[in-house]
Design a protein around this motif. Structure first.
Motif, PDB file in Angstrom:
ATOM      1  N   ASN B 280      39.114  46.869  27.110  1.00  0.00           N
ATOM      2  CA  ASN B 280      39.037  47.555  28.403  1.00  0.00           C
ATOM      3  C   ASN B 280      37.748  48.371  28.563  1.00  0.00           C
ATOM      4  O   ASN B 280      37.266  48.542  29.667  1.00  0.00           O
ATOM      5  N   THR B 281      37.201  48.822  27.452  1.00  0.00           N
ATOM      6  CA  THR B 281      36.001  49.663  27.573  1.00  0.00           C
ATOM      7  C   THR B 281      34.844  48.884  28.185  1.00  0.00           C
ATOM      8  O   THR B 281      34.105  49.401  29.043  1.00  0.00           O
ATOM      9  N   GLY B 282      34.682  47.630  27.757  1.00  0.00           N
ATOM     10  CA  GLY B 282      33.588  46.786  28.278  1.00  0.00           C
ATOM     11  C   GLY B 282      33.741  46.557  29.777  1.00  0.00           C
ATOM     12  O   GLY B 282      32.774  46.702  30.543  1.00  0.00           O
ATOM     13  N   VAL B 283      34.956  46.222  30.194  1.00  0.00           N
ATOM     14  CA  VAL B 283      35.210  45.935  31.614  1.00  0.00           C
ATOM     15  C   VAL B 283      35.017  47.205  32.436  1.00  0.00           C
ATOM     16  O   VAL B 283      34.390  47.180  33.504  1.00  0.00           O
ATOM     17  N   LEU B 284      35.519  48.306  31.912  1.00  0.00           N
ATOM     18  CA  LEU B 284      35.378  49.576  32.643  1.00  0.00           C
ATOM     19  C   LEU B 284      33.899  49.956  32.779  1.00  0.00           C
ATOM     20  O   LEU B 284      33.463  50.462  33.821  1.00  0.00           O
ATOM     21  N   ALA B 285      33.120  49.679  31.740  1.00  0.00           N
ATOM     22  CA  ALA B 285      31.684  49.968  31.792  1.00  0.00           C
ATOM     23  C   ALA B 285      31.008  49.165  32.900  1.00  0.00           C
ATOM     24  O   ALA B 285      30.178  49.688  33.654  1.00  0.00           O
ATOM     25  N   MET B 286      31.420  47.890  32.992  1.00  0.00           N
ATOM     26  CA  MET B 286      30.867  47.024  34.051  1.00  0.00           C
ATOM     27  C   MET B 286      31.235  47.555  35.437  1.00  0.00           C
ATOM     28  O   MET B 286      30.424  47.557  36.370  1.00  0.00           O
ATOM     29  N   ILE B 287      32.460  48.045  35.565  1.00  0.00           N
ATOM     30  CA  ILE B 287      32.928  48.565  36.864  1.00  0.00           C
ATOM     31  C   ILE B 287      32.156  49.847  37.218  1.00  0.00           C
ATOM     32  O   ILE B 287      31.704  50.026  38.352  1.00  0.00           O
ATOM     33  N   MET B 288      31.977  50.704  36.239  1.00  0.00           N
ATOM     34  CA  MET B 288      31.231  51.947  36.465  1.00  0.00           C
ATOM     35  C   MET B 288      29.796  51.627  36.901  1.00  0.00           C
ATOM     36  O   MET B 288      29.239  52.271  37.787  1.00  0.00           O
ATOM     37  N   GLN B 289      29.222  50.633  36.249  1.00  0.00           N
ATOM     38  CA  GLN B 289      27.849  50.234  36.582  1.00  0.00           C
ATOM     39  C   GLN B 289      27.774  49.756  38.035  1.00  0.00           C
ATOM     40  O   GLN B 289      26.847  50.105  38.776  1.00  0.00           O
ATOM     41  N   THR B 290      28.776  48.986  38.436  1.00  0.00           N
ATOM     42  CA  THR B 290      28.827  48.469  39.814  1.00  0.00           C
ATOM     43  C   THR B 290      28.901  49.630  40.803  1.00  0.00           C
ATOM     44  O   THR B 290      28.204  49.636  41.825  1.00  0.00           O
ATOM     45  N   LEU B 291      29.747  50.611  40.478  1.00  0.00           N
ATOM     46  CA  LEU B 291      29.882  51.776  41.360  1.00  0.00           C
ATOM     47  C   LEU B 291      28.555  52.540  41.432  1.00  0.00           C
ATOM     48  O   LEU B 291      28.128  52.971  42.505  1.00  0.00           O
ATOM     49  N   PHE B 292      27.905  52.668  40.283  1.00  0.00           N
ATOM     50  CA  PHE B 292      26.625  53.384  40.221  1.00  0.00           C
ATOM     51  C   PHE B 292      25.572  52.664  41.057  1.00  0.00           C
ATOM     52  O   PHE B 292      24.831  53.283  41.830  1.00  0.00           O
ATOM     53  N   ASP B 293      25.550  51.342  40.916  1.00  0.00           N
ATOM     54  CA  ASP B 293      24.556  50.534  41.653  1.00  0.00           C
ATOM     55  C   ASP B 293      24.737  50.681  43.161  1.00  0.00           C
ATOM     56  O   ASP B 293      23.785  50.589  43.927  1.00  0.00           O
ATOM     57  N   ASN B 294      25.993  50.891  43.584  1.00  0.00           N
ATOM     58  CA  ASN B 294      26.282  51.000  45.024  1.00  0.00           C
ATOM     59  C   ASN B 294      26.326  52.460  45.504  1.00  0.00           C
ATOM     60  O   ASN B 294      26.794  52.739  46.598  1.00  0.00           O
ATOM     61  N   LYS B 295      25.876  53.344  44.656  1.00  0.00           N
ATOM     62  CA  LYS B 295      25.809  54.786  44.965  1.00  0.00           C
ATOM     63  C   LYS B 295      27.184  55.357  45.351  1.00  0.00           C
ATOM     64  O   LYS B 295      27.326  56.110  46.306  1.00  0.00           O
ATOM     65  N   VAL B 296      28.171  54.929  44.611  1.00  0.00           N
ATOM     66  CA  VAL B 296      29.530  55.457  44.833  1.00  0.00           C
ATOM     67  C   VAL B 296      29.823  56.473  43.722  1.00  0.00           C
ATOM     68  O   VAL B 296      29.571  56.191  42.548  1.00  0.00           O
ATOM     69  N   THR B 297      30.319  57.636  44.117  1.00  0.00           N
ATOM     70  CA  THR B 297      30.624  58.681  43.129  1.00  0.00           C
ATOM     71  C   THR B 297      32.056  58.520  42.647  1.00  0.00           C
ATOM     72  O   THR B 297      32.966  58.289  43.444  1.00  0.00           O
ATOM     73  N   LEU B 298      32.223  58.665  41.336  1.00  0.00           N
ATOM     74  CA  LEU B 298      33.565  58.604  40.751  1.00  0.00           C
ATOM     75  C   LEU B 298      34.116  60.031  40.652  1.00  0.00           C
ATOM     76  O   LEU B 298      33.564  60.864  39.934  1.00  0.00           O
ATOM     77  N   VAL B 299      35.188  60.319  41.380  1.00  0.00           N
ATOM     78  CA  VAL B 299      35.777  61.671  41.370  1.00  0.00           C
ATOM     79  C   VAL B 299      36.700  61.830  40.159  1.00  0.00           C
ATOM     80  O   VAL B 299      36.652  62.812  39.443  1.00  0.00           O
ATOM     81  N   SER B 300      37.551  60.833  39.953  1.00  0.00           N
ATOM     82  CA  SER B 300      38.457  60.899  38.796  1.00  0.00           C
ATOM     83  C   SER B 300      38.881  59.500  38.390  1.00  0.00           C
ATOM     84  O   SER B 300      38.865  58.571  39.216  1.00  0.00           O
ATOM     85  N   VAL B 301      39.250  59.364  37.134  1.00  0.00           N
ATOM     86  CA  VAL B 301      39.797  58.102  36.643  1.00  0.00           C
ATOM     87  C   VAL B 301      41.063  58.418  35.854  1.00  0.00           C
ATOM     88  O   VAL B 301      41.114  59.389  35.110  1.00  0.00           O
TER      89      VAL B 301
END
Lengths: 261, 335
Positions: B280-301
């Motif tokens: 799950n860590t690898g997939v979550l890292a990819m998802i975080m990267q996608t959010l970062f690339d689209n300038k989306v802020t992560l409030v909580s996980v």
């Protein structure tokens, strides 16, 4: 903590009396019956009817001068009060167990009492209260009528008359408690019971002489109260109704001990 | 040696209850409750929880199967077995006109306790459940909290080995509920317990075993840890902030990933379900990267599901989805 490795420490069972649960329910039911509005209403109706009718006949007897025999008037009174008594007594009997159906019964039957003990305690308590009350009321009415009206009653006759009436009521109470225990509610139980009881009395009134009928029993009661009766015959009647009561209670004991509550 | 092992507190085998050939309340239930266990009985309304408890108490007779309590068969006349059980029904009701002292004395006599045993015990219990000021008042005037405390006292008067409490926290306010749970924890140290409850957090807090019923059928029986182990893993909730277009775009990209089973957006909360095949860590890292690339802020996980509630809901859902497959799985067991 693993449950399997921590067995419950064996607890010493406290000393107990196996008859206590029976007496607990018996005593509580005696008190409940005395406090129930149905029971009080029955007693009040009987007293009001007996006093009102007695005073009315006393007035006719003393003021108008028409002789009113105590046995005759007691018979007439019982014709009316007897039906009311049957209706109330059967209702109180049916209500004994069906009235506690649900969580009240749960909170009693989930304790250290067997079904048989519970049924027997209820049956005996209702029988005791209703029969004793009826006997006391009857004795009071007979005594009062004896002194107010033309005194043609005998002690032996009154005792025999009360014994027969009490035996009949014992059968009614036993079968009433049984029907209440076996039915799924007081309304259904009492409807069924009244249908059988009063329907049976109604049907008996159409049958010829050797068969007992309400009117025939009242006529026999009048002569019995005067002391004219056959002791063997009275004993047989009392015995038969006592047997009917015992069979009713036995059926209830067996049936209720297997029934879901 | 098997002979030395303590008898099971409750054991049922193929226990079935059918009411008047019209309603199947319990279907082929086989469970065992070991000494010292605190078993939570879970299930939706009409699952058969109360029917099971009533069968254990002998208030009902089984249509098929059997129920042993303390190694002996339970039946309506088994008063000696019930003498070792303390029971609280749902919404307990009491005979009218009684005071707590009279009621507990009555219950003590129903257990056959002698005067010397029951009088000190009832006084101690009234004090323990904090009903001393109300001990002479009629029970009919009691609040739900006071009623619950009296029910607890009545279930403990015979010093039972097994406590069966049907929804003990039902209708209680927050403070009373907290007190009840603390009491259960204390009692659990020395008694076996079966608790039925709709409130899964209560079960989670006080029980060490669980049985899950659904439509009269037992769908799980085991330790609470086992139940939690059945939860769906890799289920997350991400609270996002940023431009709506960017969020939508990033969600589309996340959905396209083959490791993602589902990605649903609901009020800026992204619900993610990942496959169990990859870390799950690898997939979550990819998802975080996608959010970062689209300038989306992560409030909580948040990881969803490490709770009894989720495990329970998953079990019920899976059971519903099995359809006729239930029959085939049940056959070898029955044989």
């Amino acid at each position: 903590m693993d449950a399997a490795t921590t067995p419950t420490a064996p607890t010493t069972t406290p000393r107990f009396n196996p008859l206590l649960p029976y007496f607990a329910v018996f005593r509580t039911d005696l008190r409940q019956t005395f406090h129930s509005w149905l029971f009080r209403l029955w007693v009040m109706v009987v007293i009001v009817a007996a006093v009102g009718y007695g005073l009315y006949k006393f007035g006719i007897h003393r003021e108008v001068g028409l002789v009113q025999s105590a046995s005759e008037q007691t018979g007439v009174l019982l014709g009316t009060v007897g039906v009311i008594t049957l209706a109330f007594v059967s209702l109180v009997a049916v209500h004994a167990i069906s009235g506690e159906r649900g969580t009240v019964a749960d909170s009693i039957l989930s304790r250290g009492i067997s079904r048989r003990q519970y049924f027997a305690a209820k049956w005996h308590a209702r029988t005791g209260v209703l029969l004793a009350t009826f006997a006391v009321l009857s004795a009071g009415v007979l005594t009062a009528y004896h002194y107010l009206l033309e005194p043609d009653l005998t002690f032996r006759g009154c005792a025999a008359g009360i014994a027969v009436a009490v035996a009949v009521l014992a059968a009614v109470v036993a079968w009433g408690v049984t029907v209440g225990a076996m039915s799924n509610g007081t309304v259904i139980g009492v409807t069924l019971f009244w249908l059988v009881l009063f329907g049976g009395l109604f049907l008996l009134s159409f049958l010829p002489s050797p068969f007992p009928s309400g009117a025939g029993l009242l006529a026999a009661l009048r002569t019995t109260l005067r002391g004219h009766f056959d002791l063997v015959r009275i004993s047989q009647v009392v015995g038969v109704f006592t047997l009917v009561a015992a069979v009713g209670g036995g059926v209830g004991l067996m049936g209720y001990s297997k029934k879901d509550v | 040696m098997a002979a030395d092992a303590p008898a099971l507190v409750v054991e049922t085998s193929h226990l079935t209850k059918i009411y008047q050939d019209r309603q199947i309340a319990l279907n082929d239930l086989s469970v065992a409750v070991e000494p010292g266990a605190v078993m939570g009985l879970l299930g939706p309304n009409g699952a058969g929880k109360t029917t099971f408890l009533r069968l254990v108490l002998g208030l009902h007779s089984p249509t098929a199967g059997w129920c042993n309590v303390f190694g002996r068969r339970m039946h309506p006349n088994a008063a000696d077995l019930r003498r070792r059980i303390g029971y609280i029904p749902t919404n307990p009701q009491f005979p009218r006109g009684m005071t707590p002292i009279e009621y507990l004395d009555y219950i003590g006599r129903l257990f056959g306790m002698t005067r010397e045993a029951r009088k000190p015990k009832l006084a101690k219990l009234i004090r323990a459940v904090d009903l001393l000021p109300q001990s002479g008042q009629p029970i009919s005037n009691f609040t739900p909290g006071m009623t619950a405390r009296l029910a607890v006292a009545s279930s403990l008067i015979n010093d039972p080995d097994l406590l069966i409490w049907d929804e003990p926290t039902h209708g209680l306010d927050v403070e009373a509920r907290r007190g009840m749970l603390e009491l259960i924890k204390t009692l659990a140290a020395e008694k076996s317990m079966i608790l039925s409850s709709h409130n899964l957090s209560d079960i989670d807090e006080v029980c060490n075993h669980a049985a899950v019923l659904n439509k009269g059928h037992l769908i799980f029986h085991g330790s609470l840890q086992e139940l939690k182990g059945r939860i769906r893993k890799n289920h997350y909730e991400l609270d996002l902030e940023g431009d709506q277009k960017n969020i939508t775009k990033s969600v589309q990209q996340v959905k396209a990933m083959k490791e993602v089973i589902s990605a649903a957006m609901r009020h800026r909360r992204l619900e993610l379900k990942l496959t169990d095949d990859v870390g799950n860590t690898g997939v979550l890292a990819m998802i975080m990267q996608t959010l970062f690339d689209n300038k989306v802020t992560l409030v909580s996980v948040r990881s969803v599901g490490a709770q009894t509630e989720t495990a329970y809901l998953d079990l019920v859902e899976k059971e519903e989805q099995r359809g006729f497959a239930r029959l085939f799985q049940a056959m070898p067991e029955a044989a």
